[in-house]
Design a protein around this motif. Structure first.
Motif, short mmCIF file in Angstrom:
data_model
loop_
_atom_site.label_atom_id
_atom_site.label_comp_id
_atom_site.label_asym_id
_atom_site.label_seq_id
_atom_site.Cartn_x
_atom_site.Cartn_y
_atom_site.Cartn_z
N ARG A 128 48.11 21.27 3.11
CA ARG A 128 49.23 22.16 3.44
C ARG A 128 48.77 23.55 3.92
NH1 ARG A 128 54.34 20.72 1.41
NH2 ARG A 128 55.00 22.75 2.18
N LYS A 129 47.56 23.93 3.58
CA LYS A 129 46.98 25.18 4.10
C LYS A 129 47.88 26.39 3.87
CE LYS A 129 44.00 23.33 7.77
NZ LYS A 129 43.82 21.98 7.36
N VAL A 130 48.33 26.59 2.65
CA VAL A 130 49.21 27.73 2.35
C VAL A 130 48.35 29.00 2.26
CG1 VAL A 130 50.84 28.70 0.68
CG2 VAL A 130 50.76 26.22 1.07
N PRO A 131 48.65 30.02 3.07
CA PRO A 131 47.82 31.23 3.01
C PRO A 131 48.05 32.03 1.72
CG PRO A 131 49.51 31.40 4.73
CD PRO A 131 49.69 30.08 4.08
N LYS A 132 46.97 32.55 1.17
CA LYS A 132 47.05 33.38 -0.04
C LYS A 132 46.36 34.70 0.27
CE LYS A 132 45.55 29.62 -1.32
NZ LYS A 132 45.97 28.27 -0.93
N ARG A 133 47.07 35.78 0.01
CA ARG A 133 46.48 37.09 0.35
C ARG A 133 46.00 37.82 -0.90
NH1 ARG A 133 50.01 40.88 3.94
NH2 ARG A 133 50.43 42.12 2.11
N TYR A 134 44.76 38.26 -0.85
CA TYR A 134 44.12 38.94 -1.98
C TYR A 134 43.73 40.35 -1.58
CZ TYR A 134 43.52 34.29 -4.02
OH TYR A 134 43.75 33.04 -4.53
N ARG A 161 31.04 22.85 5.21
CA ARG A 161 31.35 23.66 6.40
C ARG A 161 31.62 25.11 6.00
NH1 ARG A 161 34.68 19.94 6.31
NH2 ARG A 161 33.89 17.96 7.05
N PRO A 162 31.41 26.05 6.92
CA PRO A 162 31.71 27.45 6.61
C PRO A 162 33.21 27.62 6.34
CG PRO A 162 30.46 27.27 8.67
CD PRO A 162 30.85 25.88 8.28
N LEU A 163 33.54 28.55 5.49
CA LEU A 163 34.95 28.88 5.22
C LEU A 163 35.25 30.21 5.90
CD1 LEU A 163 35.40 28.10 1.41
CD2 LEU A 163 36.22 26.77 3.37
N ALA A 164 36.30 30.20 6.71
CA ALA A 164 36.68 31.42 7.42
C ALA A 164 37.98 31.96 6.84
CB ALA A 164 36.87 31.11 8.90
N ALA A 165 38.05 33.29 6.72
CA ALA A 165 39.30 33.91 6.27
C ALA A 165 40.32 33.85 7.41
CB ALA A 165 39.04 35.36 5.89
N LEU A 176 39.37 45.50 0.35
CA LEU A 176 39.42 44.46 1.37
C LEU A 176 40.70 43.65 1.19
CD1 LEU A 176 38.03 42.47 3.45
CD2 LEU A 176 37.07 41.32 1.44
N GLU A 177 41.41 43.46 2.31
CA GLU A 177 42.57 42.56 2.29
C GLU A 177 42.10 41.26 2.92
OE1 GLU A 177 46.35 44.22 3.89
OE2 GLU A 177 46.31 42.33 5.03
N LEU A 178 42.11 40.19 2.14
CA LEU A 178 41.56 38.93 2.61
C LEU A 178 42.59 37.82 2.44
CD1 LEU A 178 38.65 38.01 3.59
CD2 LEU A 178 38.38 37.04 1.32
N THR A 179 42.86 37.10 3.51
CA THR A 179 43.79 35.97 3.42
C THR A 179 43.01 34.68 3.64
OG1 THR A 179 45.52 37.38 4.34
CG2 THR A 179 45.95 35.02 4.33
N VAL A 180 43.15 33.77 2.68
CA VAL A 180 42.46 32.48 2.79
C VAL A 180 43.47 31.36 2.61
CG1 VAL A 180 40.26 33.42 1.93
CG2 VAL A 180 41.87 32.39 0.31
N GLN A 181 43.14 30.19 3.10
CA GLN A 181 44.11 29.10 2.98
C GLN A 181 43.65 27.99 2.04
OE1 GLN A 181 44.68 27.89 7.02
NE2 GLN A 181 42.77 26.73 7.11
N GLU A 182 42.38 28.03 1.64
CA GLU A 182 41.92 27.03 0.68
C GLU A 182 42.10 27.60 -0.74
OE1 GLU A 182 39.95 28.59 2.80
OE2 GLU A 182 39.60 27.20 4.44
N GLY A 183 41.71 26.84 -1.72
CA GLY A 183 41.80 27.34 -3.09
C GLY A 183 40.58 26.91 -3.86
N LYS A 184 39.42 27.16 -3.27
CA LYS A 184 38.17 26.68 -3.88
C LYS A 184 37.77 27.60 -5.04
CE LYS A 184 36.78 24.10 -0.01
NZ LYS A 184 36.89 22.69 -0.30
N TYR A 185 36.96 27.03 -5.91
CA TYR A 185 36.50 27.75 -7.11
C TYR A 185 35.85 29.09 -6.74
CZ TYR A 185 33.94 28.29 -11.52
OH TYR A 185 33.44 28.76 -12.69
N HIS A 186 36.35 30.17 -7.32
CA HIS A 186 35.80 31.52 -7.08
C HIS A 186 35.70 31.83 -5.58
CE1 HIS A 186 35.11 31.96 -11.25
NE2 HIS A 186 33.89 31.53 -11.34
N GLN A 187 36.62 31.29 -4.80
CA GLN A 187 36.43 31.33 -3.34
C GLN A 187 36.26 32.75 -2.78
OE1 GLN A 187 39.06 28.95 -1.00
NE2 GLN A 187 38.61 30.06 0.89
N ILE A 207 51.57 34.72 -1.70
CA ILE A 207 51.34 33.29 -1.44
C ILE A 207 52.34 32.90 -0.37
CG2 ILE A 207 51.41 30.93 -2.35
CD1 ILE A 207 50.69 32.05 -5.10
N GLY A 208 51.87 32.39 0.76
CA GLY A 208 52.78 32.14 1.87
C GLY A 208 53.52 33.43 2.20
N GLN A 209 54.83 33.34 2.29
CA GLN A 209 55.65 34.53 2.60
C GLN A 209 56.12 35.26 1.35
OE1 GLN A 209 56.20 35.63 5.81
NE2 GLN A 209 54.70 34.04 6.18
#
Ligand code: URA
Length: 234
Positions: A128-134, A161-165, A176-187, A207-209
């Motif tokens: 589903r690739k839900v973006p999460k902003r940190y 594979r590399p993970l891109a924000a 830093l404002e970082l948005t990622v779509q995965e939810g990997k451990y300590h990503q 999370i999402g909107q």
């Protein structure tokens, strides 16, 4: 549905405990104690009931948002710190509410919880690739090379594979404002480390909107309403 079944469905204990609550006059309908466990209810939208003087809305499924403080684990059986469930009324754990993904014990901010398995899956599924902003407070000053590396992708140990924000932007020298779509451990911490910096504090703000409400105190929770759920699905 009768009163006993309704209380049971909302997590107020085993059926025996729900019957006892009712028999003891601790359950109210429109402010009046109801001691009949078989009392038939019309569970329309907006139905409320009282237990020990506190009024609860009936919710077929529970969708919650918690402003997670540092020092709490997203597990019902925590190892080293108290559980986020200790910040919630007990009936939520009883009715099977679980965290929608996990935040590290020292991460703060937006945490969703629900007993709707499909909802939890939809928001955590890699497909589903839900973006999460940190927001990450970093030990060293941010620079363009780090931001570019995060946007281009960094290879984390154990990943093929590399993970891109989705977005990497400096809000200030150390934020830093970082948005990622995965939810990997300590990503986020691992991505920032791979880009040559270090996360000192991590906070999830979106999370999402759906954004963490500015009015919700740390450690406080609220129900997600239909409009919030629509934002998550959009
Ligand atoms: N990334 C992390 O490193 N930690 C979290 O808690 C969430 C995302």
């Amino acid at each position: 549905m009768n009163l006993e079944s309704m209380l049971f469905s909302q997590g107020f204990g085993a059926r025996r405990q729900c019957r006892a609550l009712i028999a003891q006059g601790r359950v109210t309908l429109d402010g009046v104690a109801c001691t009949d466990p078989d009392h038939a209810l019309a569970l329309s939208e907006g139905f409320t009931f009282g237990v020990d003087g506190r009024v609860w809305p009936y919710r077929e499924r529970a969708y919650l948002l918690l402003n997670k403080p540092a020092g709490y684990e997203c597990s019902r059986e925590p190892q080293h710190h108290p559980s986020v469930f200790s910040l919630l009324p007990a009936q939520f754990a009883t009715r099977g509410v679980q965290c929608v993904g996990r935040l590290d014990q020292d991460t703060t901010g937006l945490l969703l919880l629900s007993d709707d398995g499909q909802f939890v899956h939809a928001l955590t599924s890699p497909k589903r690739k839900v973006p999460k902003r940190y927001l990450a407070t970093t030990r060293h000053a941010l620079d363009t090379a780090q931001l570019d590396a995060l946007a281009a992708g960094v290879l984390l140990h154990g990943e093929a594979r590399p993970l891109a924000a989705l977005a990497a932007r400096a809000r200030s020298e150390h934020v830093l404002e970082l948005t990622v779509q995965e939810g990997k451990y300590h990503q986020v911490k691992r991505m920032v480390a791979a880009a040559g910096n270090r996360v000192e504090h991590l906070h999830r703000e979106r999370i999402g909107q759906l954004a963490l409400p500015a009015t919700l105190a740390e450690g406080a929770w609220q129900w997600l309403e239909a409009a919030d759920l629509a934002l998550l699905r959009s």
